[in-house]
Scaffold this motif. Structure first.
Motif, mmCIF file in Angstrom:
data_model
loop_
_atom_site.group_PDB
_atom_site.id
_atom_site.type_symbol
_atom_site.label_atom_id
_atom_site.label_comp_id
_atom_site.label_asym_id
_atom_site.label_seq_id
_atom_site.Cartn_x
_atom_site.Cartn_y
_atom_site.Cartn_z
ATOM 1 N N ARG A 146 0.825 -1.204 0.000
ATOM 2 C CA ARG A 146 0.000 0.000 0.000
ATOM 3 C C ARG A 146 0.863 1.260 0.000
ATOM 4 N NH1 ARG A 146 -4.054 2.199 4.735
ATOM 5 N NH2 ARG A 146 -2.058 2.389 5.802
ATOM 6 N N ASN A 147 1.898 1.276 0.809
ATOM 7 C CA ASN A 147 2.771 2.446 0.886
ATOM 8 C C ASN A 147 3.490 2.695 -0.437
ATOM 9 O OD1 ASN A 147 2.008 2.676 3.554
ATOM 10 N ND2 ASN A 147 3.882 1.778 4.380
ATOM 11 N N HIS A 148 3.919 1.612 -1.084
ATOM 12 C CA HIS A 148 4.629 1.752 -2.361
ATOM 13 C C HIS A 148 3.717 2.268 -3.461
ATOM 14 C CE1 HIS A 148 7.621 0.863 -5.492
ATOM 15 N NE2 HIS A 148 6.586 0.465 -6.205
ATOM 16 N N LEU A 149 2.499 1.724 -3.535
ATOM 17 C CA LEU A 149 1.603 2.093 -4.628
ATOM 18 C C LEU A 149 1.177 3.551 -4.567
ATOM 19 C CD1 LEU A 149 -0.735 -1.033 -5.003
ATOM 20 C CD2 LEU A 149 1.303 -0.439 -6.311
ATOM 21 N N ARG A 150 1.229 4.153 -3.397
ATOM 22 C CA ARG A 150 0.874 5.574 -3.276
ATOM 23 C C ARG A 150 1.798 6.457 -4.111
ATOM 24 N NH1 ARG A 150 2.284 6.786 1.830
ATOM 25 N NH2 ARG A 150 1.568 8.917 1.543
ATOM 26 N N HIS A 151 2.962 5.942 -4.461
ATOM 27 C CA HIS A 151 3.927 6.715 -5.246
ATOM 28 C C HIS A 151 4.099 6.142 -6.660
ATOM 29 C CE1 HIS A 151 4.942 8.668 -1.465
ATOM 30 N NE2 HIS A 151 5.091 7.463 -0.922
ATOM 31 N N SER A 152 3.194 5.226 -7.053
ATOM 32 C CA SER A 152 3.307 4.586 -8.364
ATOM 33 C C SER A 152 2.452 5.295 -9.405
ATOM 34 C CB SER A 152 2.868 3.115 -8.267
ATOM 35 O OG SER A 152 3.737 2.384 -7.438
ATOM 36 N N ARG A 153 2.946 5.298 -10.634
ATOM 37 C CA ARG A 153 2.224 5.915 -11.747
ATOM 38 C C ARG A 153 2.168 4.930 -12.906
ATOM 39 N NH1 ARG A 153 5.268 9.645 -9.268
ATOM 40 N NH2 ARG A 153 7.115 8.956 -10.412
ATOM 41 N N ILE A 154 0.992 4.806 -13.500
ATOM 42 C CA ILE A 154 0.807 3.956 -14.676
ATOM 43 C C ILE A 154 0.288 4.812 -15.824
ATOM 44 C CG2 ILE A 154 -0.646 2.129 -15.661
ATOM 45 C CD1 ILE A 154 -0.378 0.639 -13.031
ATOM 46 N N GLY A 155 0.974 4.750 -16.953
ATOM 47 C CA GLY A 155 0.580 5.530 -18.119
ATOM 48 C C GLY A 155 -0.479 4.817 -18.935
ATOM 49 N N VAL A 156 -1.398 5.601 -19.499
ATOM 50 C CA VAL A 156 -2.488 5.048 -20.310
ATOM 51 C C VAL A 156 -2.484 5.754 -21.670
ATOM 52 C CG1 VAL A 156 -4.969 4.702 -20.489
ATOM 53 C CG2 VAL A 156 -3.861 4.568 -18.252
ATOM 54 N N ILE A 157 -2.501 4.948 -22.725
ATOM 55 C CA ILE A 157 -2.485 5.495 -24.090
ATOM 56 C C ILE A 157 -3.643 4.896 -24.889
ATOM 57 C CG2 ILE A 157 -1.173 5.698 -26.233
ATOM 58 C CD1 ILE A 157 1.387 5.415 -24.599
ATOM 59 N N GLY A 158 -4.525 5.739 -25.408
ATOM 60 C CA GLY A 158 -5.534 5.293 -26.358
ATOM 61 C C GLY A 158 -6.868 4.870 -25.791
#
Length: 433
Positions: A146-158
């Protein structure tokens, strides 16, 4: 993904067992250090002064999960005062005894934390109880995730695939429940990034990859184009600090990004197909918990004779999850017969399959576990054949009745308990099959 555990005790000076609590806390520390770093001054809370001492100690020692050894029944407000300074998820550890009141003291505190909507977990057993250590380790993994995902980013295209309404996603709910931030990118950014890649670099990389696989059935130009997409995606990933990418691949980018996904998976970057953002987040969760690339699959064919289900997708898995590296074949994508996919049967072992769907109010995670067994190229992708111990007919009925959908992400190992604790922490509906 290793949690830091903060350890304190709590006890009542008038209760039987108060004098033994310091030694119990020391035993807890000794055992917990076998699973994670333990931050402690061996503080035992029983009045305002002891609370203040503990608060001052932890001012210079951060931690992820608070473990509270409850030596005896005690006044619950001392723990509440401490949590006002360090509002972390709590493990309340009750000890077997007749007169100490440890268990009923924990039950009392559970009620209070429940009313205050503070995250807590319960364990019961002696400091040397291996089952207790395992549960705390699983809880700690969920907290660290949970702590790690708070700083995660996933890019979305299309966006998402036309006609696949099931995978529509709620960007704010994903952020609220998992912590992951979605970064929306324009297709023009991808096209421009790919166009500007160095073709010589892509060509050399294609030659190097060819030496790692068993067979190639595509022209070199198709391979170089596929690696131009890999290099172009790498630029965007670096620019935006992404830990995952999700592209509406069907049909425009079919065969163009598959090999890129295979290579990125080995670098710790997850890649989601068909614009399914929810399950790209699932891939990130499974990668963090297992430390290995994750299969992106469809639920294809239950075989009641072998008690197995065949899962697969087009062929974008990391090379390390192939059952035999010599079986990896770089070939055109199915349906369109273009581009490059990495085709291979999946490695064997215990797998956890996870699906994430829904929106605000219905956001839900489903998980099931089975044994991946050896299979051939029964589907032109990365076929994963999983044996289950339960009725496949009943399983199919459950999936349909729960409205789970057809995309299943598969990670190696049984991480259902970690997922359950993660969902509990984040108020995600969890359905274990």
């Amino acid at each position: 993904m290793t949690p830091r555990i903060g350890l304190i005790g709590i006890a009542g000076p008038l209760e039987v067992g108060f004098s033994e609590t310091p030694s119990i806390l020391q035993r807890m520390k000794n055992q917990l250090e076998t699973i994670a770093p333990v931050i402690t001054n061996l503080d035992i809370l029983y009045d305002l002064h002891t609370v203040q001492n503990a608060v001052e100690f932890f001012a210079n020692h951060d931690f992820d999960l608070l473990c509270v050894g409850v030596g005896t029944w005690s006044e619950d407000h001392h723990l509440l005062d401490f949590l006002e300074y360090y509002n972390r998820p709590v493990v309340l550890w009750a000890l077997p005894a007749v007169e100490t009141g440890s268990l009923c003291g924990v039950q009392q505190i559970c009620c209070v934390l429940k009313e205050l909507e503070k995250p807590y977990f319960f364990v019961y057993g002696e400091p040397e109880d291996v089952k207790v250590h395992q549960k705390i380790r699983e809880i700690g993994m969920a907290v660290t995730l949970r702590n790690h995902l708070r700083h995660s980013r996933i890019g979305v295209i299309g966006g998402r695939v036309k006609g696949m309404t099931e995978i529509a996603y709620d960007e704010l709910e994903i952020k609220a429940r998992t912590g992951v931030r979605i970064v929306n990118l324009d297709e023009d950014e991808l096209i421009e990034s790919v166009k500007n890649t160095d073709q010589l670099t892509a060509s050399k990389l294609w030659t190097a990859i060819g030496e790692k696989v068993g067979k190639i059935t595509v022209h070199n130009q198709a391979g170089i184009e596929a690696l131009s997409y890999y290099l172009g995606l790498k630029k965007l990933i670096d620019e935006y600090g992404l830990e995952g990418i999700c592209i509406k691949c069907y049909p425009r980018y079919m065969g163009k990004i598959c090999l890129a996904y295979s290579l990125l998976a080995e670098e710790g970057i997850v890649g989601g197909c068909e614009g399914d953002v929810n399950n790209t987040v699932t891939m990130k969760i499974l990668f963090n918990l297992t430390g290995k690339p994750v299969h992106n699959t469809d639920f294809l064919y239950p075989d009641p004779i072998s008690q197995t289900i065949l899962f697969s997708h087009c062929g974008s898995g990391g090379f390390s999850i192939a059952n035999d590296p010599s079986q990896i074949q770089l070939s055109p994508v199915r349906l369109l017969n273009q581009g490059v996919c990495a085709l291979f049967p999946a490695r064997v072992g215990v797998v956890t399959l996870v699906n994430l769907v829904g929106r605000r109010g219905t956001f839900r995670m489903s998980a099931l576990t089975g044994e991946a067994i050896e299979c051939g190229m029964e589907f032109p992708g990365n076929p994963l054949k999983v044996r289950f111990q339960r009725s496949l007919e009943d399983l199919n009925e459950e999936i349909a009745s729960q409205g789970i959908g057809h995309h299943w992400m598969a990670g190696y190992g049984d991480v259902r308990k970690e997922l359950e604790y993660f969902c509990s922490l984040n108020k995600i509906q969890y359905y274990s099959m």
